[in-house]
Design a protein around this motif. Structure first.
Motif, PDB file in Angstrom:
ATOM      1  N   ASP A 275       0.960  -0.690   0.064  1.00  0.00           N
ATOM      2  CA  ASP A 275      -0.121   0.160  -0.017  1.00  0.00           C
ATOM      3  C   ASP A 275       0.699   1.486  -0.291  1.00  0.00           C
ATOM      4  N   SER A 276       1.166   1.681  -0.982  1.00  0.00           N
ATOM      5  CA  SER A 276       2.061   3.180  -1.201  1.00  0.00           C
ATOM      6  C   SER A 276       1.042   4.440  -0.615  1.00  0.00           C
ATOM      7  N   ASP A 279       1.725   8.198  -5.800  1.00  0.00           N
ATOM      8  CA  ASP A 279       2.422   7.472  -6.849  1.00  0.00           C
ATOM      9  C   ASP A 279       3.871   7.462  -6.698  1.00  0.00           C
ATOM     10  N   GLN A 280       4.759   6.944  -7.187  1.00  0.00           N
ATOM     11  CA  GLN A 280       5.727   7.397  -6.638  1.00  0.00           C
ATOM     12  C   GLN A 280       7.135   6.021  -7.748  1.00  0.00           C
ATOM     13  N   VAL A 282      10.103   3.752  -7.448  1.00  0.00           N
ATOM     14  CA  VAL A 282      11.039   3.638  -6.083  1.00  0.00           C
ATOM     15  C   VAL A 282      11.843   2.360  -7.201  1.00  0.00           C
ATOM     16  N   LEU A 323       5.470   2.584  -8.296  1.00  0.00           N
ATOM     17  CA  LEU A 323       4.012   2.575  -7.334  1.00  0.00           C
ATOM     18  C   LEU A 323       3.336   2.918  -7.715  1.00  0.00           C
ATOM     19  N   LYS A 325      -0.083   5.040  -5.643  1.00  0.00           N
ATOM     20  CA  LYS A 325      -1.085   5.710  -4.469  1.00  0.00           C
ATOM     21  C   LYS A 325      -1.687   4.044  -4.407  1.00  0.00           C
ATOM     22  N   ASN A 328      -0.793  -1.733  -4.857  1.00  0.00           N
ATOM     23  CA  ASN A 328      -0.069  -2.669  -5.670  1.00  0.00           C
ATOM     24  C   ASN A 328       0.274  -4.101  -5.333  1.00  0.00           C
ATOM     25  N   ASP A 355      13.322   3.904  -1.777  1.00  0.00           N
ATOM     26  CA  ASP A 355      13.488   4.731  -3.127  1.00  0.00           C
ATOM     27  C   ASP A 355      15.097   4.412  -3.323  1.00  0.00           C
ATOM     28  N   LEU A 361      10.732   1.750   1.683  1.00  0.00           N
ATOM     29  CA  LEU A 361       8.946   1.973   1.460  1.00  0.00           C
ATOM     30  C   LEU A 361       9.083   1.074   2.954  1.00  0.00           C
ATOM     31  N   SER A 363       4.796  -1.106   3.548  1.00  0.00           N
ATOM     32  CA  SER A 363       3.478  -0.251   2.908  1.00  0.00           C
ATOM     33  C   SER A 363       2.479   0.086   4.464  1.00  0.00           C
TER      34      SER A 363
END
Lengths: 365, 405
Positions: A275-276, A279-280, A282, A323, A325, A328, A355, A361, A363
């Motif tokens: 669970d991000s 939006d990113q 990675v 990822l 938002k 995922n 990152d 990161l 979840s």
């Protein structure tokens, strides 16, 4: 007549600039599979006409170049410095470039390397400022300094505090492991798997057939994960279903032999949700000595068809990706082959998401 | 006409002898043979000997071109800094160093490292290839001619244990074998600009062997060894000319006799093939399953082929018949390949012990001298003008004969 003479003078004066532009453009255009090589080789002679004053421009070009272009630029700077002498490196501009986070990390690292060769004392004076650097290789230098300082402390409590501080800054696996070992020795054990952010809770399904290593390329039904998770599937020895599987290994290693037994010429799938918060972009970091495939949100990120060539290592493969938002879907296919030697028993993988600085990161779930 | 041909041939060989150098893995001929004699009195303390520190790690062999000795190294926590270094042969002074960044994978087995492949030269340029499959072509002054990143191009060209095949140059083409379990290719790259002239799909499987160049009167063919055997192709277009398909080792490489008539393949022990003329197939001359090399590749001197097996037994056999001349247990373990002159064989074991062995008699051999470098040596030495060049991770040595001898 005067107008033409002026134009001629302008052309002579500006010629090196235009030469540089052509060269820089050729470097930026270098692509994979030899694309752009022929043109750049033709343009390369203009490096001979350049001086150390051009070096900062090269680093800015490096911001736009790929990894191959970076190496061309390193070669150009070596050639210029050999001609002009390492003392001619424009230090102030280089330091300014290194300090500016808007520049690409790899460009800043290269600038730092040349600075280190030319004026090591000045370069070393920058290292303490690297402990929060977004460029992992620079950050590593700063963290190493912290670790050295922590190791020199005789007072136990001060050493614990110094190592804990260093651990908060460390991103490279070996530095994190070393710090945790030191802290454990000082009576402060650390949950390494949690610290590094390994995904330890998975659903797995298998075994599926991998006779003659053919299963690697067979899209068994679990690969359609959206339609798969609540169903039974036909496995190698009959119907199989998804089951929960977790690990308490210190480095987040999922030993699939534990779940399925020591079996050969098989494969399984492992599924997790991440669970991000946004939006990113990675890095997906996977380690496995078995053949594997990785999908994120149904997109194949990478596939590696190789068995038992060395041990499983943390961060063995670092893969750029995205990822979304929210939820995922992460699906890993892990294959075991037919070999029977003692060093081919392992059927395993570890996985984490970071990152681009290597910060793990977690979840949200 | 015949007279002219003889003159040209003679001149060609004279030129070859004068410009012997040591231009690739196991020498210019890729068979470990040094044309000039090397004295058994080599010593670390002779006036002409020297040693210099090297950065990082490396087990690639040195090469010698003219008055320069070249070597590669890799450094940094991930071994991602790739060094190409040039030193004066006479005194070990560093002439230049270039440092690049790996664009491919750098993970290797701990025993090997990213600087594992030996450089190659045509006398005008030097080419360095690394386990990351980065390739750099530089002139003798260190100026970059071109570079490629083959794993950058094809991300699955990699071996989790590391890669070590050393490239060769033939007819203006760099031939680079990058073969492993996943994507497995051999490339022919234009030596002028690094562009791809051809790319061959190759048998999938880890392969650490190096190509060999078969020089004929009017053409050069390049031999690619794999688990399936050995295939010879035209370097200019990659067209296969002939193939031997009875399997071969994926660690020790083949060797070609001095006259280019016999190919010795680490296959079913050791298999000798008569090298065919254009349009013909090779003929098997003999096979001896007691001549299987260990990690190092065979070396050739006169009518003898030398192999060292996994039990550290050095064996001499007849190139013509494959019959064993003698066996000698030497001190191992051994990773590198032997090099030879007409009279002597030189081999370094992993503990840094150089063993100099008298091979001039085909009936027996004896160890004449040992030199202890007291360092881990995994590579094959280079030879030039009566001296030997050898490296560990941290040191490059030149060993010359004792003065006044």
């Amino acid at each position: 007549m005067i107008k033409y003479l002026f134009l001629l003078l302008f052309c002579i004066l500006m010629h090196p600039v235009f030469c540089n532009d052509d060269l820089f453009e050729a470097i930026i255009k270098i692509g994979p599979k030899g694309s752009g090589n022929e043109n750049l080789v033709k343009q390369w002679s203009s490096v001979e006409k350049m001086s150390s004053a051009d070096i900062p421009s090269f680093f800015y070009v490096m911001n736009q170049a790929n990894d191959l272009g970076d190496n061309w630029i390193r070669a150009a700077i070596f050639e210029i410095l050999e001609k002009s002498g390492s003392d001619s490196l424009p230090k102030e501009e280089i330091i300014k470039f290194i300090k500016d986070y808007n520049n690409e990390g790899s460009s800043r690292r290269s600038a730092f390397d040349f600075l280190s060769s030319a004026v090591p004392q000045i370069a070393e004076s920058l290292i303490p400022t690297f402990i929060d650097d977004p460029e992992p290789s620079l950050r590593r230098e700063g963290v190493q300094l912290l670790l050295n300082q922590a190791g020199d402390l005789e007072n136990e409590q001060q050493a614990i505090e110094a190592f804990e501080y260093a651990l908060g800054k460390a991103r490279d696996v070996d530095q994190i492991e070393y710090t945790c070992t030191e802290l454990k020795g000082l009576g402060k054990p650390i949950d390494l798997a949690q610290k590094m952010g390994f995904l330890t809770e998975w659903k797995v399904i298998g075994p599926f057939d991998n006779t003659s290593r053919n299963g690697f390329s067979i899209p068994y039904s679990p690969e359609n994960i959206l339609d798969s998770i609540n169903k039974k599937h036909e496995g190698k020895n009959g119907p199989v279903a998804w089951q929960n599987f977790s690990t308490s290994d210190r480095l987040g290693l999922l030993d699939l032999n534990q779940h399925f037994g020591h079996i050969k010429e098989v494969l399984c799938y492992a599924y997790a949700e991440f669970d991000s918060m946004q939006d990113q972009m990675v890095q997906f970091r996977i380690g496995s000595k078995n053949a594997w495939k990785l999908w994120v949100n149904d997109e194949l990120i990478f596939a590696r068809d190789e068995y038992h060539r060395g041990a499983t290592r943390v961060d063995q493969f670092i893969l750029d990706g995205n990822l979304r938002k929210g939820k995922n879907r992460i699906l890993v296919k892990v294959c075991q082959n037919e070999q029977t030697e003692s060093w081919t028993k392992q059927w395993e993988f570890c996985f984490r998401i970071t990152d681009f600085s290597g910060t793990n990161l977690q979840s949200l779930n | 006409m015949k007279k002219n041909f003889l003159l040209i041939t003679s001149l060609a060989w004279t030129t070859y002898f004068l410009n012997a150098d040591w231009r690739g893995f196991r020498g210019t001929q890729n068979n470990g043979l040094s044309k000039g004699e090397i004295s058994a009195t080599l010593s670390q303390t002779s006036e002409d000997s020297w040693k210099v520190p090297l950065p990082g790690r490396g087990l690639s062999s040195p090469i010698v071109v003219g008055d320069l000795v070249f070597v590669t190294a890799s450094s940094g926590s991930q071994q991602s800094r790739l060094h190409v270094l040039a030193y004066e042969t006479v005194n070990g002074n560093k002439v230049w160093e270039r440092i690049f960044r790996a664009t491919g994978r750098t993970i290797c087995h701990n025993k090997t490292c990213v600087a594992a492949s030996t450089m190659v030269s045509d006398g005008n340029v030097v080419v360095a290839q690394f386990s990351s499959n980065d390739i750099f072509c530089l002139d003798l002054k260190g100026n970059l001619i071109w570079l490629r990143g083959l794993t950058f191009d094809y991300p699955n060209i990699a071996n989790g244990l590391g890669m070590s095949s050393s490239p060769v140059i033939a007819q203006g083409v760099l031939v680079s074998q990058v073969e492993n379990d996943a994507d497995s290719f051999t490339f022919g790259l234009n030596l002028k600009n690094g562009t791809t002239l051809w790319k061959k799909d190759r048998p999938r499987g880890a392969n650490w062997t190096s190509p060999v160049v078969l020089k004929n009167k009017s053409f050069d063919w390049v031999g690619l060894q794999s688990k399936e055997g050995i295939s010879f192709l035209k370097p200019v277009n990659g067209e296969f000319m002939w193939q031997y398909k009875d399997g071969a080792s994926t660690i020790p490489s083949s060797a070609i006799s001095f006259e280019n008539k016999t190919l010795l393949v680490p296959s079913n022990g050791l298999t000798a093939l008569r090298t065919p003329e254009y349009g013909q197939n090779p003929e098997q001359l003999w096979r001896n399953n007691k001549l299987a090399p260990g990690t190092g590749s065979p070396a050739i001197s006169g009518n003898q082929v030398f192999v060292i097996n996994r039990a550290n037994v050095l064996t001499s056999a007849s190139i013509k018949t494959g019959e064993i001349n003698w066996r000698l247990r030497i001190k191992g373990p051994i990773s590198g390949s032997p090099i030879v002159t007409a009279n002597l064989l030189f081999i370094f074991n992993e503990e840094g012990l150089c063993q100099i062995i008298d091979i001039k008699e085909e009936s027996e051999a004896k160890v004449l001298k040992e030199i202890d470098l007291k360092d881990t040596i995994l590579c094959t030495p280079a030879a030039d003008k009566g001296s030997i060049f050898i490296r560990s991770d941290k040191t490059l040595w030149k060993l010359s004969k004792k003065n006044n001898l």
